[in-house]
Structures are given as structure tokens and as C-alpha cells.
Design a protein around this motif. Structure first.
Motif, PDB file in Angstrom:
ATOM      1  N   GLN A 186       1.256  -1.131  -0.203  1.00 33.66           N
ATOM      2  CA  GLN A 186       0.020   0.284  -0.360  1.00 33.66           C
ATOM      3  C   GLN A 186       0.654   1.334  -0.007  1.00 33.66           C
ATOM      4  OE1 GLN A 186      -3.721   0.281  -0.569  1.00 33.66           O
ATOM      5  NE2 GLN A 186      -3.525  -1.985  -0.641  1.00 33.66           N
ATOM      6  N   GLN A 192       1.343   3.726  -2.913  1.00 30.38           N
ATOM      7  CA  GLN A 192      -0.002   5.179  -3.433  1.00 30.38           C
ATOM      8  C   GLN A 192       1.429   6.087  -3.466  1.00 30.38           C
ATOM      9  OE1 GLN A 192      -1.868   7.787  -0.254  1.00 30.38           O
ATOM     10  NE2 GLN A 192      -1.940   5.914  -0.126  1.00 30.38           N
ATOM     11  N   ILE A 196      -6.585  -1.676  -3.894  1.00 34.63           N
ATOM     12  CA  ILE A 196      -7.021  -0.749  -2.415  1.00 34.63           C
ATOM     13  C   ILE A 196      -8.578  -1.078  -2.106  1.00 34.63           C
ATOM     14  CG2 ILE A 196      -5.836   0.977  -3.601  1.00 34.63           C
ATOM     15  CD1 ILE A 196      -7.792   3.037  -4.331  1.00 34.63           C
TER      16      ILE A 196
END
Length: 625
Positions: free
Chosen positions: A46, A49, A248
Motif C-alpha cells: 500500500q 501510493q 485498494i
């Protein structure tokens, strides 16, 4: 870089009995001493990003985007002094992934969990490749040495082979028999491939391809790197189903944290430092996608006016690479324009199933720092000339295409890898193989683009794409069979690199910037690389005219070039040069590691023009002494 320790305060609810047995779980009472390796994986992924955060700098640098506010300086090839802006990839590699990724790899290797260790090495190779292409030189050998308060820098020439070594290590481990019974430990935490080993192997080969393709302008590319790239590409992505994307959680306004949504979605548009209306499609992007790259009068540098055409009042160049304005002819319209770019045409989403209606949309691009372009106002990436909203009778919903709350983050695609292959073959003079890879790349990008289309509701100005998947696929088939792909004439390096630029738009701006830098922005110079008085002065960058057959990016002119609407000089501290690297993260390197930065050559890291220092990958030979 300073070692940062984060202390987590965890409230404990004690039942009857001694609290000692609760506190003796770890030797460190402030935070856990040990976390199972697979639990690192989700957070590590993650963190990607952050790559989108830095597109706020590389988007303007590649003229994919204009930008207002702080990030407008990047269109001027400068930086924001004393700021962490454009330092997010640095933060991802050293902190957000950092020791978490090191622990994942080391613990997995010790436990002989080869699959998990292989995934870790693949991620490490990808992240360091992204880092060195943006920031160039960086501390690598001393990055995680305990107890150091300063870290020596390694030059890019040493970082590059190490990246490939990590990628090959990933492949070795992923191909190794693994007796571990993982259950859902990997699949539930792997937001990229859900534990699919075959795809992770292809991903690792993709890292090798991306690493080597930045070296195609080196004198020894053909003899030293080309075959390795071709071999790796053959073992990497073959269809768009292999694309590396990070899924996501999303949730729009109902998400417990706005960060659960895509960085480019409407739900985050009102927060500080996000997409909103501070970033917008550049004039150059509109010209490329619509086939309206202008012809310039080489005596004056001005565009040539055309009477009676209010939409595009300038003469277009005879040679267009991506599309042209002959919309009545099949294959002359590139439908990716209706998806990747935005338009204020058709605000209530009427006639989305009619191809001729979609072809009539009008697109406007901005200049570098303002939405007001030479012929009109650039809209938001959602398609209106106001800040995005998600409520009311007229709004942007959850966005469109990749500018959507629930869109995944794109890491790399089959199209990108195929374009890298096409370029390598072209450099070797193997035109037939290059053309084949070129066509496969465009087909893969059409598949990729169409995958994320979510049409708006007919008659309702509430957001979405202004084309259906069926219409897109039909127009894509015509385009692939048309003169810009199937029957392309005068096939050149421009065709490969400009189509790759379109495929990377805008998620891959950072990789597109690699390509523009290795070809030195099509600057006119003599010798092996440009310099002051040999490509630029304090006031002007002299670039090749589009009629020059060696010019790669037709229509591309930097902000202080010799043509109309490109007359603003760079910041005086640039000494006339364009930017060739991003500065490392301020709060890390300029606060804690400045002595090491100062030792860098040929331009010291604390110099006012450090961002203009040419990377090793862009020198035809080795770094000058």
C-alpha cells in the motif's frame, strides 16, 4: 538518513490477575520485537501510493500535466526549497517500506519461506529502480546499517546492477520448491497478485526490462544490455492480464479514512496536497492525443494561424505520430483520448453508444502553471472547469477511469514492457521485430485502458467516463487496423517513444521522464551530451525542430524554448539547464545527511543547480571526472 523509531501506544484492558504476563510478551515494552513476515506485506504494497504523490512533480516535467501552487515550479524544472515535496518515493523506499521490507526478506529467508522472500526481493528491486531513476544517486550499501547517523551515497552506476541482482534473486527464490504451507497468509495480504508465483516471476523480469531500457542511449547498449533486455521481456508480461496493479479498499465518503481511496479520486480532492484542480492536462498532451501538434515558423518560432477554426486556430504539422484530425476515416481517431484525457463536452453523458458523437468531443490543455491554455481552459481530470465535487445535482461522482476513488494504483503494464522491447529491437536495427512488439504494445494499452472505463449515467451530470466499453473497443479495433499502427509508414523511434508516452499517461509520468532525459529532451547540441552554450543559455533552451528526423518527441518544447508559448526562462539558479533529477527528501538528507550530499560529483548535492546534474543512465559513456 536519520534512523526513525516510531513508538506505538497500545491501550491494554487488564482482567483479574497479574499484569506481568501481559507485559512480558516482548522485550521491548514500547513496540513489538517480532512481527510475522507475511504481516508486513500489505503495508509494504500500500506504500506504493507514494509513487503517485511524486507524479505531481514528474507530470509537469514531462508536460503530461500543468500545475498551480507549489508544484508549478516543476514545470519550470526547479524545486521547492526546504520542502519534502517530490520526496515521497524516497520516503517509501527508506521508511514506509524500509526496514519492514528488510525484515520480511530476512525473516522469510531464515524460515526458508522462499515464495514470500521472493516477493520481497521483487518489490525491493522495483522500488529501488523507481528511486534511482528519480533521485539518481542514493545511500544503498549503508542504507540499513545500525547505529549510523550519516550515510555515504552510492552512485547510480553501482545501484543499477544491484537492482537487477535483487530481481534475479527474486526469480530464483520464486522458482524454488517451497514446502511452506502458507494457507491465506500470502494471498490475503498480497494486493498485487494474491500470491500468484508465476505473475510475480513475470513482474521481476519486468523490473529488469525497465531497468535496462533506461540505458538504450548508451554507447554500449547493443553489446552489453540489449540481449538481456530482450530475454527478460520474453519471460515477462505477455498480456494486460499480467499488469501489476495495487488494489485498494476505497469506499469514497463512507471510507473510515480518506486515504483508503485512490489518490486521484474525488473523495480526496479537497484535502491538502491532493489532485483536485491543482493539476490539469497540459497543452502538449492534448496536441499529441488529438493529432494537433502544430507547425512552427522556424524563422519566428510562432505557430501559423489558420482563419475560421475557433477550436484549433493553428496549422497542424503534416506529420502526426498518434492520430490526426481526419475523423471521418476509420482508424484516424485514437479512442484513448476519450478516456485518458478529460473534456467538458457532453456534460450529461448523452449518446455514449454512438461513436461519431464521441469523436466530436473537444479537448483543451493548459500551459505550465495555469488552467488557461493557448486556445481554451483545461478541465479537471473529471471533466469540469471547477473544483471537483461529489454531491448535488451536478457533480463528479467518484470520478472516472484511473481518476476514480476505487481505481487501483498502476505499477507497470504489459504495454510498457512491450514498448521497451520495441525500442531495444529498433536500436539493434531489427525493424521487423521492433514493429511487431510496437503493435503488441499498443494493443496491450488498448486492453489496459478499456479495462477501467466506467460510463456515466445518460442524462445525469454526475460523473463517469464519456464513452462506453463497447464503443471504445470498436474504435480501438479500427485504430489498431489503421495508419498509425497496422500500416504505419516511416516507422521510427518517434513512433515507439511517443506511443509509449501515451501508454504511460499519466500514471507512468516518472518513467516517461526517464525516456525524455535519456534523449536529452531533444535538445540541439554537439558531442555526447548537452551543456551551457551547447544546448542552452541562461535564457533559452534550443531544441530540435519537429522536421528534424532525429527528434524523438514531435511537438515537445521546454518552457524556455525558441517557440511561441515557450518563452519563460528557468529559475536563474538552474544556469539555463533543464532538470535531470529530483532532489532527495529534504527532511532526511538536507537536515541529517548534508555532509554526504556535498561530496557528490559532478555537481554537489547542496548546489543551487543540483537538480540539473545529468544521471549516469543519460550519459552515453561513464560520468565525467
Amino acid at each position: 538518513m536519520k534512523k526513525i523509531i516510531i513508538l506505538l501506544t497500545i491501550p491494554l484492558l487488564f482482567a483479574m490477575g497479574s499484569c506481568k504476563k501481559y507485559l512480558d510478551v516482548n522485550k521491548n515494552t514500547d513496540s513489538p520485537d517480532y512481527v510475522e513476515a507475511h504481516l508486513y506485506l500489505a503495508g509494504i504494497q500500500q506504500a506504493f501510493q507514494g509513487l503517485y504523490w511524486d507524479v505531481r512533480a514528474t507530470g509537469p516535467l514531462t508536460q503530461m500535466m500543468g500545475a498551480s501552487g507549489d508544484y508549478s515550479v516543476y514545470g519550470n524544472h526547479f524545486y521547492i526549497p526546504g520542502s519534502d515535496a517530490a520526496g515521497e518515493t524516497w520516503r517509501v523506499v527508506y521508511w514506509l517500506q524500509g526496514m519492514n521490507l528488510e525484515n520480511l526478506i530476512n525473516q522469510s529467508m531464515e524460515a526458508e519461506n522462499w515464495t514470500l522472500a521472493g516477493i520481497g526481493y521483487a518489490i525491493k528491486a522495483f522500488s529501488w529502480d523507481a528511486l534511482t531513476k528519480l533521485n539518481v544517486d542514493a545511500p544503498m550499501k549503508q542504507a540499513y546499517v545500525p547505529g549510523l547517523l550519516s550515510h555515504d551515497y552510492d552512485y547510480q552506476s553501482d545501484i543499477y546492477p544491484q537492482i537487477r541482482e535483487w530481481a534475479y534473486k527474486a526469480i530464483e527464490l520464486l522458482e524454488k520448491p517451497d514446502a511452506t504451507v502458507y494457507g491465506t497468509k500470502i494471498s490475503a495480504n498480497d494486493y498485487i497478485y494474491a500470491g500468484d508465483k508465476a505473475k510475480w516471476i513475470k513482474f521481476a523480469y519486468a523490473v529488469i526490462v525497465r531497468n535496462l531500457t533506461s540505458l538504450t542511449n548508451k554507447k554500449d547498449f547493443n553489446s552489453k544490455y540489449a540481449q538481456e533486455l530482450i530475454t527478460a521481456a520474453g519471460k515477462s508480461f505477455q498480456t494486460s492480464d499480467d499488469d501489476a496493479t495495487v488494489k485498494i479498499t476505497a469506499g469514497s465518503q463512507s471510507a473510515p479514512y480518506t486515504e483508503f481511496n485512490n489518490f486521484w479520486g474525488t473523495a480526496r480532492s479537497t484535502a491538502a496536497n491532493t489532485f483536485g484542480y491543482s493539476f490539469f492536462q497540459h497543452e502538449y498532451a492534448v496536441q499529441v492525443f488529438t493529432g494537433t501538434v502544430p507547425e512552427y515558423d522556424q524563422a519566428t518560432g510562432n505557430k501559423i494561424p489558420v482563419a475560421g477554426n475557433l477550436y484549433y486556430p493553428y496549422k497542424v504539422a503534416a506529420k502526426q505520430i498518434i492520430a490526426d484530425t481526419l475523423l471521418d476515416l476509420p482508424g484516424h481517431f485514437d479512442p484513448r483520448v476519450a478516456v485518458k484525457l478529460s473534456t467538458t463536452s457532453n456534460p450529461t453523458y448523452l449518446n455514449l453508444t454512438i461513436p461519431d458523437s464521441v469523436k466530436k468531443y473537444r479537448y483543451y490543455g493548459a500551459q505550465f502553471t495555469s488552467t488557461a491554455g493557448p486556445i481554451g481552459t483545461s478541465p479537471t481530470f473529471y471533466g469540469r472547469n471547477v473544483n471537483p465535487t461529489f454531491s448535488g445535482t451536478t457533480h463528479d461522482g467518484i470520478g472516472k477511469w484511473l481518476y476514480r476513488d476505487n481505481a487501483p494504483y498502476i505499477l507497470t503494464t504489459c504495454a510498457e514492457i512491450k514498448f521497451c522491447l520495441a525500442e531495444a529491437y529498433f536500436k539493434l536495427g531489427q525493424t521487423e521485430q521492433s514493429l511487431t512488439a510496437f503493435k503488441e504494445a499498443i494493443k496491450a494499452d488498448m486492453d489496459f485502458t478499456g479495462k477501467y472505463i466506467f460510463p456515466g449515467t445518460t442524462g445525469s451530470a454526475t460523473g463517469g467516463d464519456k464513452i462506453t466499453k463497447a464503443v471504445f473497443e470498436g474504435l480501438a479495433a479500427q485504430y489498431l487496423a489503421g495508419p498509425f499502427v497496422a500500416t504505419v509508414s516511416d516507422f521510427s523511434l518517434s513512433h515507439i517513444m511517443m506511443q509509449k508516452w501515451v501508454a504511460l499517461y499519466p500514471w507512468g509520468a516518472s518513467e516517461a521522464w526517464v525516456d525524455m532525459r535519456k534523449y536529452h529532451y531533444d535538445i540541439q547540441y554537439t558531442g555526447e551530451y548537452p551543456g551551457k552554450a551547447n544546448g542552452w543559455t541562461d535564457a533559452t533552451v534550443v531544441q530540435k525542430w519537429d522536421t528534424d528526423p532525429t527528434k524523438v518527441y514531435k511537438g515537445l518544447y521546454l518552457r524556455p524554448a525558441q517557440v511561441q508559448h515557450r518563452t519563460i526562462s528557468y529559475d536563474i539558479r538552474n544556469q539555463g539547464a533543464p532538470s535531470y533529477r529530483l532532489r532527495p527528501r529534504y527532511n532526511s538528507e538536507y537536515m541529517w545527511n548534508l555532509p554526504s550530499l556535498k561530496l557528490l560529483k559532478p555537481i554537489a548535492g547542496d548546489a543551487d543547480n543540483y537538480q540539473t546534474s545529468i544521471p549516469w543512465f543519460a550519459y552515453p559513456g561513464e560520468l565525467p571526472q
